[in-house]
Structures are given as structure tokens and as C-alpha cells.
Scaffold this motif. Structure first.
Motif, mmCIF file in Angstrom:
data_model
loop_
_atom_site.group_PDB
_atom_site.id
_atom_site.type_symbol
_atom_site.label_atom_id
_atom_site.label_comp_id
_atom_site.label_asym_id
_atom_site.label_seq_id
_atom_site.Cartn_x
_atom_site.Cartn_y
_atom_site.Cartn_z
ATOM 1 N N GLY A 15 103.461 42.017 35.658
ATOM 2 C CA GLY A 15 104.465 43.029 35.964
ATOM 3 C C GLY A 15 103.868 44.259 36.618
ATOM 4 O O GLY A 15 104.434 44.815 37.567
ATOM 5 N N ILE A 16 102.694 44.680 36.127
ATOM 6 C CA ILE A 16 102.016 45.836 36.710
ATOM 7 C C ILE A 16 101.646 45.563 38.166
ATOM 8 O O ILE A 16 101.763 46.439 39.027
ATOM 9 C CB ILE A 16 100.756 46.190 35.889
ATOM 10 C CG1 ILE A 16 101.162 46.753 34.519
ATOM 11 C CG2 ILE A 16 99.884 47.202 36.632
ATOM 12 C CD1 ILE A 16 99.993 46.998 33.594
ATOM 13 N N TRP A 65 101.333 38.589 31.080
ATOM 14 C CA TRP A 65 102.661 38.992 31.535
ATOM 15 C C TRP A 65 102.717 40.484 31.859
ATOM 16 O O TRP A 65 103.397 40.899 32.800
ATOM 17 C CB TRP A 65 103.716 38.623 30.488
ATOM 18 C CG TRP A 65 103.878 37.141 30.345
ATOM 19 C CD1 TRP A 65 103.478 36.365 29.286
ATOM 20 C CD2 TRP A 65 104.455 36.243 31.300
ATOM 21 N NE1 TRP A 65 103.763 35.040 29.518
ATOM 22 C CE2 TRP A 65 104.369 34.937 30.743
ATOM 23 C CE3 TRP A 65 105.031 36.409 32.548
ATOM 24 C CZ2 TRP A 65 104.849 33.817 31.412
ATOM 25 C CZ3 TRP A 65 105.507 35.286 33.224
ATOM 26 C CH2 TRP A 65 105.415 34.013 32.652
ATOM 27 N N ILE A 66 102.009 41.288 31.085
ATOM 28 C CA ILE A 66 101.980 42.727 31.354
ATOM 29 C C ILE A 66 101.303 43.011 32.699
ATOM 30 O O ILE A 66 101.818 43.768 33.530
ATOM 31 C CB ILE A 66 101.251 43.477 30.217
ATOM 32 C CG1 ILE A 66 102.098 43.450 28.946
ATOM 33 C CG2 ILE A 66 100.966 44.928 30.618
ATOM 34 C CD1 ILE A 66 101.395 44.008 27.726
ATOM 35 N N ILE A 67 100.133 42.381 32.937
ATOM 36 C CA ILE A 67 99.418 42.598 34.193
ATOM 37 C C ILE A 67 100.208 42.048 35.377
ATOM 38 O O ILE A 67 100.207 42.635 36.470
ATOM 39 C CB ILE A 67 98.014 41.954 34.137
ATOM 40 C CG1 ILE A 67 97.155 42.652 33.081
ATOM 41 C CG2 ILE A 67 97.331 42.038 35.503
ATOM 42 C CD1 ILE A 67 95.763 42.078 32.933
ATOM 43 N N SER A 84 102.396 38.332 42.924
ATOM 44 C CA SER A 84 103.244 39.362 42.334
ATOM 45 C C SER A 84 103.084 40.679 43.084
ATOM 46 O O SER A 84 104.071 41.369 43.389
ATOM 47 C CB SER A 84 102.884 39.553 40.853
ATOM 48 O OG SER A 84 103.707 40.529 40.251
ATOM 49 N N SER A 126 100.213 34.586 26.402
ATOM 50 C CA SER A 126 99.406 35.799 26.536
ATOM 51 C C SER A 126 100.258 37.002 26.965
ATOM 52 O O SER A 126 100.817 37.022 28.068
ATOM 53 C CB SER A 126 98.281 35.568 27.553
ATOM 54 O OG SER A 126 97.599 36.761 27.820
ATOM 55 N N LYS A 127 100.336 38.008 26.116
ATOM 56 C CA LYS A 127 101.047 39.241 26.475
ATOM 57 C C LYS A 127 100.310 39.972 27.594
ATOM 58 O O LYS A 127 100.932 40.572 28.468
ATOM 59 C CB LYS A 127 101.162 40.149 25.247
ATOM 60 C CG LYS A 127 102.063 39.595 24.145
ATOM 61 C CD LYS A 127 102.129 40.555 22.971
ATOM 62 C CE LYS A 127 103.022 39.989 21.876
ATOM 63 N NZ LYS A 127 103.085 40.892 20.693
ATOM 64 N N CYS A 128 98.980 39.904 27.543
ATOM 65 C CA CYS A 128 98.168 40.553 28.576
ATOM 66 C C CYS A 128 98.512 40.011 29.957
ATOM 67 O O CYS A 128 98.660 40.774 30.913
ATOM 68 C CB CYS A 128 96.685 40.334 28.271
ATOM 69 S SG CYS A 128 95.558 40.916 29.559
#
Length: 251
Positions: A23-24, A19-21, A114, A15-17
Motif C-alpha cells: 500500500g505504501i 500488505w502495508i509496504i 504497485s 504477512s502484514k508487513c
């Protein structure tokens, strides 16, 4: 249920979503520390506990971040008919529900860690002091863990009981802003002079997940009982979710 969890973990890894979240969340942790305390918190007179002041902000941010992920994660389950197919091939509905609940909890834990990592990294570089007593800090962490589970339980419940993604999105938005508004109102009047009314306002504030996050962030005096409200909420919302998912008709 192990097979369902394995499939969910595979989807999560791809899921790209996610990994993006993730990092955010890390960047957000550092940003919120700086936003609250500035780049030179040591210059502030009588401003102690700079790191502790934002350590539990992940609870408030998770209230917005987790439903975004949950909504996107649930799209294939209904649009591709995955849930219906899993039931047809013999998976129990309760196992599907619990597997998704575990997945959302894992995701919420990773997002929270995170955020905390970003906060600790920036906070340790600037002012690492946490003046909150250790026993209180540990209890607040315990409260936060159960509250995070209640978040995941609520959003998993909403995501599982509706058949249409549009319905899930509208429900998320309504619940999020509705409970925020209610929490703000209860928080505003929880300091009223009437003891009876004050107790009612505080009870409602503690019972609402986002309201409880405000209390944890403020290290409220009733921090030793907040976990009880979360535990009751978790039991009730998941019981209702399992009951509904067993009765609902799958399209």
C-alpha cells in the motif's frame, strides 16, 4: 522446491508487513509524481515527459523498501530454526535458496507494479504524456526488469548467508549506504575530461545496481547495454550464494 514456494506464498499472504509496504508503494508512486511535477505540470514551460520523468523511480525506492521486507521475512527462518528443520527433513539447500530467491523476486515485482500503478494513476489524471520514444522506453523497461532481479538477488544473498538477524540488518544497512555513496562518487566524476578515467567511472557506475538505476532514470545513452551488467551481476551473486549456502553450518 514447490512445497517450499507454497509455504513462502502462504507466509506472504499472511504477512502484514507485505500488505502495508504494498500500500505504501502505491501511495509513494502518486506522491513522487506530484513531488517532481507539482499539481499543475501542464503550466510548466518546456517540461515535457512529466509521466516518464518518474516512471522508473520505483528502482530507487525498491533499494530501500525491499531490504526492509526481506529482513522481516527472514526472521522466522533463523529464529525458529526453519531452514535447519527443512534440511533435516530432506530439502536441498539449493532448493531453499532458489525458492526464497523466487519469492523475493515476486515480492519485488508486486512492490514495483504497485508503485507504477500509483504513478500512472496520478500522472494520467494530470499530464499523461510520455515523450520518450517507444523503442527506448521498451528497452528501459527491459533494463529495469533485469535490474529488479539483481536487487532481489543481492538482498536474498545477504539474507541467506548470515545466521543472525542482527548481522543481516547491519549488512543491509552497510551495503545500501555503501553502494549509494560509491554510486554518487562515480556519477560525480563520470563526466571528467580524461577518457580513460571516465570509462572506468562509467563502468563502475553501471556495475553497481543502485548506480544503474540512476542511469535508467536519466535515460542515459548507454541504456542498450545496461542489461548485460545486470545479467552478469545476477549470475555471479547467485552462484556465490548457492556455493556459500551449501558449505555453511546451520545453527
Amino acid at each position: 522446491m514447490i512445497k517450499i514456494l507454497s509455504a513462502n506464498m502462504y507466509r506472504l499472504k499472511k504477512s502484514k508487513c507485505f500488505w502495508i509496504i504494498l500500500g505504501i508503494s502505491f501511495l509513494l508512486g502518486g506522491y513522487i509524481y506530484i513531488n517532481y511535477n507539482g499539481l499543475h505540470p501542464e503550466r510548466c514551460v518546456n517540461c515535457d515527459n512529466q509521466l516518464g520523468s518518474v516512471l522508473f523511480q520505483f528502482l530507487s525506492n525498491g533499494w530501500f523498501i525491499l531490504p526492509i521486507f526481506t529482513n522481516i521475512f527472514m526472521i522466522p527462518l533463523y529464529s525458529n530454526g526453519i531452514i535447519k528443520n527443512m534440511v533435516i527433513i530432506g530439502h536441498k539447500r539449493s532448493n531453499i535458496y532458489i525458492a526464497n530467491l523466487i519469492t523475493i523476486n515476486i515480492v519485488n515485482l508486486l512492490f514495483s507494479c504497485s508503485f507504477i500503478l500509483g504513478t500512472l494513476l496520478v500522472g494520467t489524471i494530470l499530464v499523461p504524456d510520455i515523450t520518450t520514444p517507444l523503442n527506448k522506453l521498451l528497452f528501459l523497461i527491459f533494463d529495469s526488469i533485469l535490474l529488479s532481479i539483481s536487487y532481489a538477488s543481492l538482498f536474498n544473498f545477504i539474507g541467506m548467508i548470515f545466521d543472525k538477524i542482527a548481522s543481516v540488518s547491519v549488512s543491509f544497512t552497510t551495503v545500501i549506504w555503501g553502494l549509494i555513496t560509491c554510486s554518487n562518487i562515480m556519477g560525480k566524476y563520470s563526466g571528467c575530461t580524461n577518457t580513460f578515467l571516465r570509462n572506468i567511472y562509467e563502468f563502475i557506475l553501471c556495475s553497481i545496481p543502485i548506480g544503474q538505476s540512476y542511469l535508467i532514470n536519466d535515460a542515459a545513452d548507454n541504456y542498450k547495454v545496461l542489461w548485460i551488467y545486470s545479467l552478469v551481476f545476477i549470475i555471479i551473486i547467485n552462484y556465490l550464494g548457492l556455493f556459500i549456502i551449501k558449505k555453511k553450518k546451520l545453527n
